[in-house]
Design a protein around this motif. Structure first.
Motif, PDB file in Angstrom:
ATOM      1  N   UNK A   1      89.938  -9.613 -21.734  1.00 25.45           N
ATOM      2  CA  UNK A   1      90.598 -10.895 -21.541  1.00 25.45           C
ATOM      3  C   UNK A   1      91.788 -10.983 -22.501  1.00 25.45           C
ATOM      4  N   UNK A   2      92.771 -11.789 -22.137  1.00 24.88           N
ATOM      5  CA  UNK A   2      93.980 -11.947 -22.945  1.00 24.88           C
ATOM      6  C   UNK A   2      93.854 -13.196 -23.798  1.00 24.88           C
ATOM      7  N   UNK A   3      93.819 -13.012 -25.113  1.00 20.07           N
ATOM      8  CA  UNK A   3      93.654 -14.151 -26.030  1.00 20.07           C
ATOM      9  C   UNK A   3      94.910 -15.024 -26.053  1.00 20.07           C
ATOM     10  N   UNK A   4      94.719 -16.311 -26.269  1.00 21.12           N
ATOM     11  CA  UNK A   4      95.829 -17.269 -26.295  1.00 21.12           C
ATOM     12  C   UNK A   4      96.465 -17.307 -27.676  1.00 21.12           C
ATOM     13  N   UNK A   5      96.995 -16.176 -28.103  1.00 22.38           N
ATOM     14  CA  UNK A   5      97.650 -16.019 -29.391  1.00 22.38           C
ATOM     15  C   UNK A   5      98.913 -15.200 -29.157  1.00 22.38           C
ATOM     16  N   UNK A   6     100.054 -15.691 -29.624  1.00 26.74           N
ATOM     17  CA  UNK A   6     101.295 -14.938 -29.446  1.00 26.74           C
ATOM     18  C   UNK A   6     101.130 -13.543 -30.031  1.00 26.74           C
TER      19      UNK A   6
END
Length: 118
Positions: A74-79
């Motif tokens: 999954x793609x974490x919501x962190x730049x």
């Protein structure tokens, strides 16, 4: 008169073909996407990232994109967060790419993919 008509048709056909290539090229080079973040996990599920990438790798008229795309996590919501994805094509060819978060805003993330490695 006949030659003039033939030249006009040739120019119109050439312009149409050039426009088609430009639109298709723009579609394939458009590498960013925005998805909603799952509030419980603070990520975008890997299947959503894969679906989005698959859509970007397929031309709108000529469906010659990958048969599937898989992402490692999954793609974490962190730049700056990243995940590795692989596009699987019909001829048995796989293309690896990295997906990176470039913006997090109001429960959505925008991410980009690099050009698939050959």
């Amino acid at each position: 008169m006949r030659n003039l008509r033939a030249v006009g048709l040739l120019l119109a056909g050439t312009a149409l073909l050039a426009g088609s290539f430009t639109a298709g090229s723009r579609w394939l080079t458009d590498r960013d996407a925005t998805s909603e973040v799952d509030g419980r996990t603070d990520t975008v599920p890997r299947h959503e990232v894969a679906r989005s990438i698959s859509g970007h790798l397929t031309l709108p008229v000529i469906l010659r994109g990958p048969r599937s795309v898989d992402c490692a996590k999954d793609l974490r919501a962190v730049e700056g967060a990243r995940t590795h994805c692989t596009a699987h094509y019909l001829r048995g060819t796989d293309r690896d790419m990295t997906v990176r978060v470039v913006r997090v805003r109001h429960g959505e993330i925008t991410y980009v993919r690099d050009v698939p490695h050959r």
